[in-house]
Design a protein around this motif. Structure first.
Motif, PDB file in Angstrom:
ATOM      1  N   VAL A 225       0.917  -1.700  -0.174  1.00 47.96           N
ATOM      2  CA  VAL A 225       0.352  -0.112  -0.227  1.00 47.96           C
ATOM      3  C   VAL A 225       0.804   1.284  -0.290  1.00 47.96           C
ATOM      4  O   VAL A 225      -0.170   2.081  -0.676  1.00 47.96           O
ATOM      5  CB  VAL A 225      -1.419   0.336   1.082  1.00 47.96           C
ATOM      6  N   ARG A 226       2.070   1.189   0.638  1.00 49.99           N
ATOM      7  CA  ARG A 226       3.068   2.369   0.910  1.00 49.99           C
ATOM      8  C   ARG A 226       3.386   2.703  -0.074  1.00 49.99           C
ATOM      9  O   ARG A 226       3.996   3.771  -0.205  1.00 49.99           O
ATOM     10  CB  ARG A 226       3.547   2.277   2.143  1.00 49.99           C
ATOM     11  N   VAL A 227       3.529   1.235  -1.360  1.00 48.79           N
ATOM     12  CA  VAL A 227       5.411   1.685  -2.092  1.00 48.79           C
ATOM     13  C   VAL A 227       4.689   2.630  -2.844  1.00 48.79           C
ATOM     14  O   VAL A 227       3.863   2.976  -3.742  1.00 48.79           O
ATOM     15  CB  VAL A 227       6.013   0.704  -2.698  1.00 48.79           C
ATOM     16  N   ARG A 228       5.784   3.729  -3.880  1.00 51.30           N
ATOM     17  CA  ARG A 228       5.422   5.154  -4.030  1.00 51.30           C
ATOM     18  C   ARG A 228       4.335   4.406  -5.493  1.00 51.30           C
ATOM     19  O   ARG A 228       4.204   5.065  -6.286  1.00 51.30           O
ATOM     20  CB  ARG A 228       6.470   5.770  -4.267  1.00 51.30           C
ATOM     21  N   THR A 229       5.803   3.597  -6.324  1.00 49.80           N
ATOM     22  CA  THR A 229       5.053   3.292  -8.043  1.00 49.80           C
ATOM     23  C   THR A 229       4.997   1.941  -7.990  1.00 49.80           C
ATOM     24  O   THR A 229       5.965   0.926  -7.442  1.00 49.80           O
ATOM     25  CB  THR A 229       6.365   4.005  -9.036  1.00 49.80           C
ATOM     26  N   LEU A 230       4.184   1.258  -7.904  1.00 54.61           N
ATOM     27  CA  LEU A 230       3.543  -0.105  -8.429  1.00 54.61           C
ATOM     28  C   LEU A 230       3.363  -0.364  -9.785  1.00 54.61           C
ATOM     29  O   LEU A 230       2.253   0.165 -10.280  1.00 54.61           O
ATOM     30  CB  LEU A 230       2.491   0.111  -7.058  1.00 54.61           C
ATOM     31  N   THR A 231       3.909  -1.521  -9.932  1.00 52.76           N
ATOM     32  CA  THR A 231       3.677  -2.289 -11.280  1.00 52.76           C
ATOM     33  C   THR A 231       3.207  -2.817 -11.318  1.00 52.76           C
ATOM     34  O   THR A 231       3.829  -4.014 -10.360  1.00 52.76           O
ATOM     35  CB  THR A 231       4.827  -2.261 -12.066  1.00 52.76           C
ATOM     36  N   HIS A 232       2.471  -3.933 -12.417  1.00 52.75           N
ATOM     37  CA  HIS A 232       2.391  -4.712 -12.221  1.00 52.75           C
ATOM     38  C   HIS A 232       2.592  -5.766 -11.779  1.00 52.75           C
ATOM     39  O   HIS A 232       2.995  -7.114 -11.236  1.00 52.75           O
ATOM     40  CB  HIS A 232       1.018  -5.290 -13.332  1.00 52.75           C
ATOM     41  N   GLU A 233       4.388  -5.565 -12.312  1.00 48.61           N
ATOM     42  CA  GLU A 233       5.722  -6.961 -12.135  1.00 48.61           C
ATOM     43  C   GLU A 233       5.968  -7.074 -10.836  1.00 48.61           C
ATOM     44  O   GLU A 233       6.391  -8.306  -9.903  1.00 48.61           O
ATOM     45  CB  GLU A 233       6.655  -6.404 -12.650  1.00 48.61           C
ATOM     46  N   LEU A 234       5.612  -5.373  -9.521  1.00 47.43           N
ATOM     47  CA  LEU A 234       6.196  -5.478  -8.289  1.00 47.43           C
ATOM     48  C   LEU A 234       5.152  -5.943  -8.225  1.00 47.43           C
ATOM     49  O   LEU A 234       5.463  -7.367  -6.661  1.00 47.43           O
ATOM     50  CB  LEU A 234       6.616  -3.915  -8.295  1.00 47.43           C
ATOM     51  N   ALA A 235       3.952  -5.666  -7.771  1.00 49.97           N
ATOM     52  CA  ALA A 235       2.642  -6.236  -7.264  1.00 49.97           C
ATOM     53  C   ALA A 235       2.234  -7.793  -7.581  1.00 49.97           C
ATOM     54  O   ALA A 235       2.604  -8.713  -6.556  1.00 49.97           O
ATOM     55  CB  ALA A 235       1.574  -6.541  -7.860  1.00 49.97           C
ATOM     56  N   SER A 236       3.180  -8.312  -8.348  1.00 52.98           N
ATOM     57  CA  SER A 236       3.075  -9.865  -8.837  1.00 52.98           C
ATOM     58  C   SER A 236       4.342 -10.251  -7.519  1.00 52.98           C
ATOM     59  O   SER A 236       4.528 -11.249  -7.052  1.00 52.98           O
ATOM     60  CB  SER A 236       3.370  -9.909  -9.942  1.00 52.98           C
ATOM     61  N   LEU A 237       5.215  -9.733  -7.502  1.00 50.62           N
ATOM     62  CA  LEU A 237       6.600 -10.213  -7.434  1.00 50.62           C
ATOM     63  C   LEU A 237       6.200  -9.984  -5.957  1.00 50.62           C
ATOM     64  O   LEU A 237       6.327 -10.913  -5.018  1.00 50.62           O
ATOM     65  CB  LEU A 237       7.349  -9.578  -7.240  1.00 50.62           C
ATOM     66  N   LEU A 238       5.857  -9.172  -5.194  1.00 45.39           N
ATOM     67  CA  LEU A 238       5.134  -8.995  -3.839  1.00 45.39           C
ATOM     68  C   LEU A 238       4.134  -9.922  -3.581  1.00 45.39           C
ATOM     69  O   LEU A 238       3.955 -11.101  -1.934  1.00 45.39           O
ATOM     70  CB  LEU A 238       4.763  -7.561  -3.482  1.00 45.39           C
ATOM     71  N   PHE A 239       3.310 -10.156  -4.804  1.00 45.23           N
ATOM     72  CA  PHE A 239       2.328 -11.575  -3.762  1.00 45.23           C
ATOM     73  C   PHE A 239       2.922 -12.675  -3.772  1.00 45.23           C
ATOM     74  O   PHE A 239       2.291 -13.316  -3.403  1.00 45.23           O
ATOM     75  CB  PHE A 239       1.571 -11.189  -5.206  1.00 45.23           C
ATOM     76  N   TRP A 240       4.160 -12.942  -4.998  1.00 46.20           N
ATOM     77  CA  TRP A 240       4.649 -14.494  -4.682  1.00 46.20           C
ATOM     78  C   TRP A 240       4.988 -14.595  -3.643  1.00 46.20           C
ATOM     79  O   TRP A 240       5.836 -15.623  -2.690  1.00 46.20           O
ATOM     80  CB  TRP A 240       5.366 -14.310  -6.048  1.00 46.20           C
ATOM     81  N   LEU A 241       5.788 -13.047  -2.925  1.00 47.07           N
ATOM     82  CA  LEU A 241       7.140 -13.279  -1.616  1.00 47.07           C
ATOM     83  C   LEU A 241       5.323 -13.398  -0.737  1.00 47.07           C
ATOM     84  O   LEU A 241       6.159 -14.165   0.034  1.00 47.07           O
ATOM     85  CB  LEU A 241       7.429 -12.003  -1.514  1.00 47.07           C
ATOM     86  N   ALA A 242       5.387 -13.012  -1.081  1.00 44.01           N
ATOM     87  CA  ALA A 242       3.646 -12.863   0.346  1.00 44.01           C
ATOM     88  C   ALA A 242       3.456 -14.509   0.653  1.00 44.01           C
ATOM     89  O   ALA A 242       3.303 -15.186   1.247  1.00 44.01           O
ATOM     90  CB  ALA A 242       2.492 -12.553   0.355  1.00 44.01           C
ATOM     91  N   ILE A 243       3.055 -15.436  -0.636  1.00 46.71           N
ATOM     92  CA  ILE A 243       2.527 -16.628  -0.769  1.00 46.71           C
ATOM     93  C   ILE A 243       3.571 -17.485   0.165  1.00 46.71           C
ATOM     94  O   ILE A 243       3.869 -18.629   0.656  1.00 46.71           O
ATOM     95  CB  ILE A 243       2.126 -16.691  -2.241  1.00 46.71           C
TER      96      ILE A 243
END
Length: 170
Positions: A12-30
């Protein structure tokens, strides 16, 4: 918080969120959730010995799976918060809570005993995850390089550790 070590809050806090970064964060969370689930399941024999029982295996597995489902859902909730879709999110969470509690109650009334709680939560969490996917319209794709998530992960781990220090003893 410990299901994804605060990664979704960092999202939520990241300045610029690309689809690739959101995907990376999703997979890291998993990934973090799967590790947490594995630790929980591996610890079941210790708890069975401590409580002098041998029927905690199913509870450990059910709660472990719940960690993974909740971590996946946390990413979607974070994306919706980031988009300020708060009314839709809060309405959805209310309906999801009613469904989850109803599922748990149905399992309990059907005679499933203590396993009713994590199974009901997992059923409700899975239904919530499906609804969040539909509501957000987002699916993870190709992940960004790991180095792009460094600040988000650092924030999430710090948040988790401060939560442990502040609330761990209660």
């Amino acid at each position: 918080l410990f299901g994804d070590f605060g990664i979704s809050t960092g999202l939520v806090r990241v300045r610029t969120l690309t689809h690739e970064l959101a995907s990376l964060l999703f997979w890291l969370a998993i990934g973090v959730a799967v590790v947490s689930m594995s630790i929980m399941i591996a610890a079941v024999p210790l708890f069975e010995s401590w409580y002098r029982t041998d029927d905690l295996g199913a509870l450990g597995i059910a709660f472990g799976l719940l960690i993974v489902v909740r971590a996946a859902g946390a990413t979607y909730r974070a994306l919706l918060r980031r988009q300020l879709r708060l009314k839709a999110l809060s309405t959805f969470e209310l309906v999801s809570g009613i469904f989850t509690n109803g599922s748990t109650l149905i399992f309990a009334l059907a005679g499933f005993g203590a396993i009713s709680i994590p199974v009901g939560l997992a059923v409700g969490g899975t239904a919530e995850l499906i609804g969040l996917v539909v509501l957000s319209g987002w699916l993870p794709g190709r992940a960004a390089p790991l180095r792009e998530a460094r600040s988000v992960v650092r924030f999430g781990v710090g948040l988790s550790l401060s939560g442990l220090v502040l609330h761990g003893g209660t």
